[in-house]
Design a protein around this motif. Structure first.
Motif, mmCIF file in Angstrom:
data_model
loop_
_atom_site.group_PDB
_atom_site.id
_atom_site.type_symbol
_atom_site.label_atom_id
_atom_site.label_comp_id
_atom_site.label_asym_id
_atom_site.label_seq_id
_atom_site.Cartn_x
_atom_site.Cartn_y
_atom_site.Cartn_z
ATOM 1 N N MET A 7 -13.170 -2.081 3.457
ATOM 2 C CA MET A 7 -11.911 -2.124 4.202
ATOM 3 C C MET A 7 -11.459 -0.727 4.628
ATOM 4 S SD MET A 7 -9.280 -3.804 5.392
ATOM 5 C CE MET A 7 -9.330 -5.405 4.591
ATOM 6 N N GLU A 8 -11.225 -0.555 5.928
ATOM 7 C CA GLU A 8 -10.567 0.652 6.430
ATOM 8 C C GLU A 8 -9.090 0.574 6.080
ATOM 9 O OE1 GLU A 8 -9.051 2.321 10.705
ATOM 10 O OE2 GLU A 8 -10.970 1.254 10.676
ATOM 11 N N ILE A 9 -8.501 1.670 5.557
ATOM 12 C CA ILE A 9 -7.101 1.639 5.131
ATOM 13 C C ILE A 9 -6.249 2.646 5.891
ATOM 14 C CG2 ILE A 9 -7.589 0.709 2.849
ATOM 15 C CD1 ILE A 9 -7.253 3.560 1.744
ATOM 16 N N ILE A 47 -16.417 -6.688 -5.603
ATOM 17 C CA ILE A 47 -16.535 -5.276 -5.212
ATOM 18 C C ILE A 47 -15.636 -5.028 -4.012
ATOM 19 C CG2 ILE A 47 -18.091 -3.455 -4.439
ATOM 20 C CD1 ILE A 47 -20.389 -5.114 -5.693
ATOM 21 N N LEU A 48 -14.820 -3.995 -4.102
ATOM 22 C CA LEU A 48 -13.993 -3.567 -2.976
ATOM 23 C C LEU A 48 -14.229 -2.083 -2.726
ATOM 24 C CD1 LEU A 48 -11.659 -3.882 -0.890
ATOM 25 C CD2 LEU A 48 -10.137 -3.152 -2.725
ATOM 26 N N THR A 49 -14.567 -1.754 -1.477
ATOM 27 C CA THR A 49 -14.730 -0.362 -1.082
ATOM 28 C C THR A 49 -13.723 -0.068 0.026
ATOM 29 O OG1 THR A 49 -17.092 -0.421 -1.614
ATOM 30 C CG2 THR A 49 -16.319 1.390 -0.217
ATOM 31 N N THR A 50 -12.879 0.938 -0.182
ATOM 32 C CA THR A 50 -11.912 1.355 0.837
ATOM 33 C C THR A 50 -12.300 2.735 1.363
ATOM 34 O OG1 THR A 50 -10.445 2.352 -0.806
ATOM 35 C CG2 THR A 50 -10.072 0.038 -0.248
ATOM 36 N N PHE A 51 -11.946 2.974 2.615
ATOM 37 C CA PHE A 51 -12.333 4.249 3.224
ATOM 38 C C PHE A 51 -11.354 4.643 4.321
ATOM 39 C CE2 PHE A 51 -14.203 0.983 5.844
ATOM 40 C CZ PHE A 51 -14.035 1.450 7.142
ATOM 41 N N TYR A 52 -11.237 5.941 4.531
ATOM 42 C CA TYR A 52 -10.568 6.504 5.707
ATOM 43 C C TYR A 52 -10.830 7.999 5.722
ATOM 44 C CZ TYR A 52 -6.671 8.584 3.030
ATOM 45 O OH TYR A 52 -5.910 9.344 2.176
ATOM 46 N N LYS A 53 -10.667 8.603 6.874
ATOM 47 C CA LYS A 53 -10.778 10.061 6.991
ATOM 48 C C LYS A 53 -9.363 10.630 7.005
ATOM 49 C CE LYS A 53 -13.733 12.295 9.618
ATOM 50 N NZ LYS A 53 -14.439 12.863 10.790
ATOM 51 N N ARG A 54 -9.043 11.477 6.044
ATOM 52 C CA ARG A 54 -7.704 12.052 5.953
ATOM 53 C C ARG A 54 -7.616 13.291 6.832
ATOM 54 N NH1 ARG A 54 -3.046 12.108 3.121
ATOM 55 N NH2 ARG A 54 -2.070 14.107 2.682
ATOM 56 N N TYR A 71 -1.834 7.561 5.512
ATOM 57 C CA TYR A 71 -1.487 8.313 6.711
ATOM 58 C C TYR A 71 -2.652 9.210 7.125
ATOM 59 C CZ TYR A 71 0.369 12.182 9.447
ATOM 60 O OH TYR A 71 0.569 13.142 10.400
ATOM 61 N N THR A 72 -2.996 9.182 8.388
ATOM 62 C CA THR A 72 -4.038 10.050 8.920
ATOM 63 C C THR A 72 -3.930 10.108 10.436
ATOM 64 O OG1 THR A 72 -6.428 10.437 9.063
ATOM 65 C CG2 THR A 72 -5.685 8.148 9.040
ATOM 66 N N LEU A 73 -4.349 11.220 11.006
ATOM 67 C CA LEU A 73 -4.394 11.355 12.465
ATOM 68 C C LEU A 73 -5.776 11.033 13.017
ATOM 69 C CD1 LEU A 73 -2.356 14.674 12.911
ATOM 70 C CD2 LEU A 73 -1.557 12.332 13.233
ATOM 71 N N ALA A 74 -6.743 10.774 12.124
ATOM 72 C CA ALA A 74 -8.118 10.540 12.567
ATOM 73 C C ALA A 74 -8.234 9.200 13.286
ATOM 74 C CB ALA A 74 -9.066 10.561 11.368
ATOM 75 N N THR A 75 -9.096 9.163 14.285
ATOM 76 C CA THR A 75 -9.357 7.918 15.024
ATOM 77 C C THR A 75 -10.757 7.374 14.741
ATOM 78 O OG1 THR A 75 -10.101 9.204 16.943
ATOM 79 C CG2 THR A 75 -7.769 8.571 16.855
ATOM 80 N N GLU A 76 -11.577 8.131 14.008
ATOM 81 C CA GLU A 76 -12.885 7.666 13.564
ATOM 82 C C GLU A 76 -12.971 7.870 12.057
ATOM 83 O OE1 GLU A 76 -15.791 9.831 15.771
ATOM 84 O OE2 GLU A 76 -15.487 8.690 17.620
ATOM 85 N N HIS A 77 -13.690 6.957 11.384
ATOM 86 C CA HIS A 77 -13.679 6.970 9.926
ATOM 87 C C HIS A 77 -15.084 6.770 9.359
ATOM 88 C CE1 HIS A 77 -9.291 6.904 9.846
ATOM 89 N NE2 HIS A 77 -9.363 6.073 10.865
ATOM 90 N N PRO A 78 -15.313 7.172 8.085
ATOM 91 C CA PRO A 78 -16.660 7.148 7.485
ATOM 92 C C PRO A 78 -17.098 5.745 7.086
ATOM 93 C CG PRO A 78 -15.079 7.926 5.885
ATOM 94 C CD PRO A 78 -14.327 7.783 7.173
ATOM 95 N N PRO A 111 -17.426 4.645 13.891
ATOM 96 C CA PRO A 111 -17.876 5.429 12.731
ATOM 97 C C PRO A 111 -17.862 6.919 13.036
ATOM 98 C CG PRO A 111 -19.749 4.395 13.817
ATOM 99 C CD PRO A 111 -18.530 3.853 14.486
ATOM 100 N N SER A 112 -17.498 7.703 12.006
ATOM 101 C CA SER A 112 -17.476 9.158 12.166
ATOM 102 C C SER A 112 -18.662 9.822 11.470
ATOM 103 C CB SER A 112 -16.171 9.719 11.588
ATOM 104 O OG SER A 112 -16.106 9.464 10.187
#
Length: 894
Positions: free
Chosen positions: A724-726, A760-767, A800-807, A833-834
């Motif tokens: 899940m992207e958060i 299993i839950l995996t969360t991700f985002y680029k801060r 919170y993040t300003l990124a528009t692409e994430h890992p 994807p980043s």
């Protein structure tokens, strides 16, 4: 979103790292401040060596260990104190300040630990603050939290444990009770009472008073010389009230970005103008049975912005306690500056409209205009959109009118950032010279604009749909174009040469306009029932004779003052308009030396006091100030008995009415509301449910989505895996997934017991944060042994993040390293994807025979970041991985 809800029914999200079997012996310290339920405060908790202190610390440590799934966690409490609603928590308990030691290998970052400790509905403790390191108690931000060690010791010297000494001049009676002096209360007269919207806090025991009320309790005083600080308006507070519901994720994103920009601009153009920063974020949940708020009060802008970035939007009720949060913002910290506007950000209607008069008195007393910045939601079964006829919406209109503020409705949440930047830049250090609220837009209105000498331009706010502003100075109508426009709000920057304005429109909606100028020259108003009292209050009351009193705050001495009282439409005079003013009182030492002839009565509601002030030297100024006539206060008459509230309603102690649960209404909560398209049964039989539900729904209110049990689901595996992207744009998706899993997983588990052996839950985002060029990938993967722990732990918050692409690829790769063969993985994302893990993911998924299911959504009401189109690289990567692995790409974007 209904289609998405059906698909996500079997998949969920949860935060927090799982227990590691090979935990490192090296531990990291974290400082935590929180609340521990169901422990009554007693004096022994002040003693670190007492049995009670040890037992409370052990209980806290055991609960945190269970939450973390690790017996290696160690808690050292520095202080317990009595819970005093600093954070708005309701219920019995104590607050604590402690150091938590955890395995560094399992929790290398604050974010991972915070996600694991994030409270759920069933937890007996809550975490309010979490910071890296072991900080001494005296180094923490005690002012914002309301902690003060010296006050605890000071109060102990006022009276002994048996109450044989009365504080603050109280007299000890023969029965052992205390008779208190005026403005003190409590069993030992230890509590100070502040009036006229003044307040005291735990670490500031004297009253913080609004301007014009220099008494120790902000009480009315006879005329006396003013002090130099009474009318110091050279500084302002930046004051926010924020609804923390998960639907506000993008709003908060915009608030953070705008705050960083506008504070930087002000520091360059007006250094030191903002000398304090206050925010109150609030949330109610569980049908208003749960409520918490976070108060931040600081003089450091960096700390203020940091506190906003750590707000975690969470699912909440359809109606929110916005008025409670406003009242808290105006009474939470002595660093509050008068004449500071309050910016209220929300997308929910108010649940606490009974506080309307209290908020009006506070705002007018502190000269604080209330500016509501509301964003509309797409109506759904989760949260309703704004209903302009709902009492919870209408109260916003009335508050804006009563305080001289405005109510702005934005169609797009991405407009919050640019609106806040523009609005704030043109708001501070200004004076209103003309305003009208809710005048009929389908009528013609013409106004003459008289500016202060030396000004070359003025500003005009309008809040309306289809309102035309026309320059009619020369007799030839020329429409004006707004300099800025967002939603229903427009700002015009108008030249001094334009002094005759026409307001025209063919719509039938209400309109608002306000003409204001850059100036700090004006007046301060009050009301008094007798001339010997300086100012009794900032508002007046019906059926009580009052005189308006004023203090002119211009640099140039004034020679005469005239006043006109107008209704809220600014076109008609009020019926109780008094005569001409007296030039001055006999006692020239009054804080308010100018007094007007009294009136015997006033009409309940808002009006405006418009002053024409002639200055020595032939100049003049015009000013307009909000005013309010309160209902008369009568003695409470005894009734035959208390109101009977049905369906779980409770009695409001203020007026004896019933406060109903969310899905009930009526004087006694006897009316059942039907939702999700249901029809109410007009005359139900005794055994008949009150609502006729549409297919697929059930329950008393048709509130439950009903899925048949005939369909079979076979994934050929005993793992349940979600990625899940958060980011903030995913916040509503997170909320919907959470609601779906809470309903469906227990049903699936009961029909297929033991099918899943792990979750299993995996969360991700680029801060990425404004002003910081570096970015970090935040990826957390969690394992849960059973469905109950998986469901009970749901409570993930967006980041919170300003990124528009994430890992995304790295997050999938992490999950693939944990699943068994044949386990499908469900990936929720709105971004490209980043990272460069594509080939690793492709190879490992094929080896494990793992189908990848991509659920692609759009960033919620984020027009700046459009959907991925079918020709974009990110879309093609997802589509290729889905096809090759035997999965599926479900595109709900757009």
């Amino acid at each position: 979103m209904q289609t998405l809800a059906l698909i996500v029914t079997l998949f969920s999200i949860l935060t927090g790292p799982a227990r590691s079997e090979n935990a490192s012996e090296e531990q990291s310290p974290f400082t935590i401040v929180g609340f521990l339920r169901d422990i009554s405060y007693e004096k022994q908790l002040d003693d670190l060596h007492s049995l009670q202190f040890f037992a409370a610390q052990q209980r806290l440590e055991q609960m945190i260990r269970r939450k973390l799934g690790s017996d290696a966690a160690k808690v050292t409490v520095a202080k317990f104190r009595q819970e005093e609603n600093v954070y708005g928590i309701r219920g019995n308990g104590v607050e604590f300040y402690a150091t938590l030691y955890v395995d560094k290998a399992n929790y290398p970052t604050r974010q991972q630990l915070y996600e694991r400790l994030r409270p759920t509905e069933d937890d007996a403790f809550k975490i309010f603050e979490l910071s890296v390191g072991d900080h001494p108690l005296q180094d923490f931000d005690l002012e914002a939290l309301g902690w003060d060690m010296s006050l605890i010791e000071e109060e102990e010297t006022k009276y002994d444990e048996r109450g044989l000494i009365c504080a603050n001049g109280g007299a000890l009676l023969a029965n052992g009770s205390c008779l208190c002096l005026p403005y003190f209360t409590g069993p030992f007269c230890q509590k100070r009472v502040c009036v006229n919207a003044g307040f005291s806090t735990t670490n500031y025991p004297r009253c913080a008073c609004p301007p014009g009320y220099p008494g120790l309790h902000c009480e009315p005083l006879p005329c006396s010389p003013t002090t130099t600080t009474t009318f110091d308006f050279s500084k302002r507070s930046l004051l926010y009230v924020i609804s923390q519901r998960d639907s506000m994720a993008l709003d908060i994103n915009g608030i953070i970005a705008a705050t960083a920009n506008l504070t930087t601009s002000f520091q360059m153009s007006h250094p030191g103008f903002f000398d304090s920063f206050i925010s109150v974020s609030a949330l109610s949940y569980d049908s208003n049975t749960g409520y918490y708020s976070k108060i931040v009060a600081t003089r450091n802008v960096t700390q203020f912005i940091d506190s906003l970035t750590y707000l975690s939007p969470t699912s909440g009720d359809r109606y929110q306690p916005i008025l409670t949060a406003i009242s808290t913002a105006l009474s939470s910290s002595p660093i509050l500056r008068p004449q500071s506007p309050v910016y209220i950000f929300a997308d929910a209607m108010a649940s606490d409209i009974q506080l309307e008069l209290q908020v009006i008195q506070q705002a007018i007393s502190w000269n604080a205009k209330l500016f509501f910045i509301l964003t509309n939601l797409v109506d759904s079964s989760v949260y309703p959109s704004m209903n302009t006829s709902d009492p919870g919406y209408l109260v916003y209109q009335r508050l804006a009118v009563a305080t001289g503020g405005e109510l702005i409705v934005l169609s797009f949440k991405t407009d919050v950032e640019p609106l806040l930047e523009v609005f704030t830049m043109y708001q501070y250090d200004t004076e209103t010279i003309l305003s009208a609220h809710r005048f009929p837009c389908n009528s013609y209105d013409q106004k003459q604009i008289d500016l202060d000498s030396g000004l070359t331009q003025y500003y005009l706010h309008t809040v309306a749909t289809g309102l035309l502003v026309i320059d009619n100075t020369t007799g030839t109508p020329v429409p004006l174009n707004p300099s800025y426009h967002f939603g229903t709000w427009s700002l015009y920057i108008v030249s001094r040469s334009v002094y005759t304005l026409d307001f025209r429109t063919l719509t039938s909606t209400d309109c608002t306009y306000r003409v204001f100028i850059p100036s700090n020259q004006g007046a301060l108003l009050g009301y008094t029932p007798v001339p010997v009292i300086d100012s009794y209050a900032a508002v007046t009351s019906a059926e009580v004779p009052h005189s308006l009193v004023a203090r002119i705050t211009t640099d140039t001495p004034w020679s005469s003052v005239s006043i006109t009282y107008l209704n809220e439409d600014a076109t008609s005079s009020v019926a109780f308009a008094p005569g001409a003013p007296l030039n001055s009182r006999e006692n020239s030492s009054c804080v308010f030396p100018l007094i007007f002839r009294p009136w015997q009565n006033c009409t309940v509601g808002p009006y405006s006091a418009n002053l024409f002030i002639s200055l020595k030297g032939g100049k003049f100024i015009e000013r307009s100030y909000p005013a309010y006539c309160f209902p008369p206060q009568y003695a409470v008459q005894p009734t035959s008995g208390p109101a009977v509230c049905q369906n779980g309603g409770t009695i409001n102690p203020l007026d004896g009415s019933c406060q109903c649960p969310e899905l009930f209404s009526g004087d006694h909560c006897e009316v059942t509301k039907c939702i999700n398209g249901a029809t109410q049964v007009q005359y139900p039989a005794p055994s008949q449910l009150p609502c006729i539900c549409l297919p697929g729904y059930t329950g008393v209110h048709c509130e439950t989505l009903f899925c048949g049990t005939n369909a079979s689901l076979n994934m050929g595996t005993r793992n349940f895996a979600v990625v899940m992207e958060i980011s903030y744009g995913m916040s509503p998706i997170i909320s919907e997934v959470k609601g779906a899993i809470k309903q469906t997983m227990p049903l699936f588990d009961s029909n297929h017991p033991g099918y899943f052996s792990s979750y299993i839950l995996t969360t991700f985002y680029k801060r990425t944060v404004s002003g910081n060029p570096s970015s970090t990938n935040e990826i957390t993967s969690l394992d849960y042994p059973d469905a109950n722990s998986f469901v009970n732990g749901l409570g993930i918050g967006a980041a919170y993040t300003l990124a528009t692409e994430h890992p995304i690829m790295e997050a999938i790769n992490t999950t693939l390293s944990k699943v068994s063969q044949g386990t499908p993985i469900f990936i929720y994302t709105s971004s490209a994807p980043s990272d460069t893990y594509f080939h690793q993911v492709l190879t490992l998924a094929i080896q494990l025979r793992t189908p990848l299911y991509f659920i692609l959504t759009s960033p919620y009401q984020d027009t700046a970041h459009p959907c991925l189109n079918s020709t974009s690289v990110g879309y093609m990567i997802y589509n290729h991985l889905a096809m090759v692995t035997g999965g599926l790409l479900l595109n709900f974007c757009g």
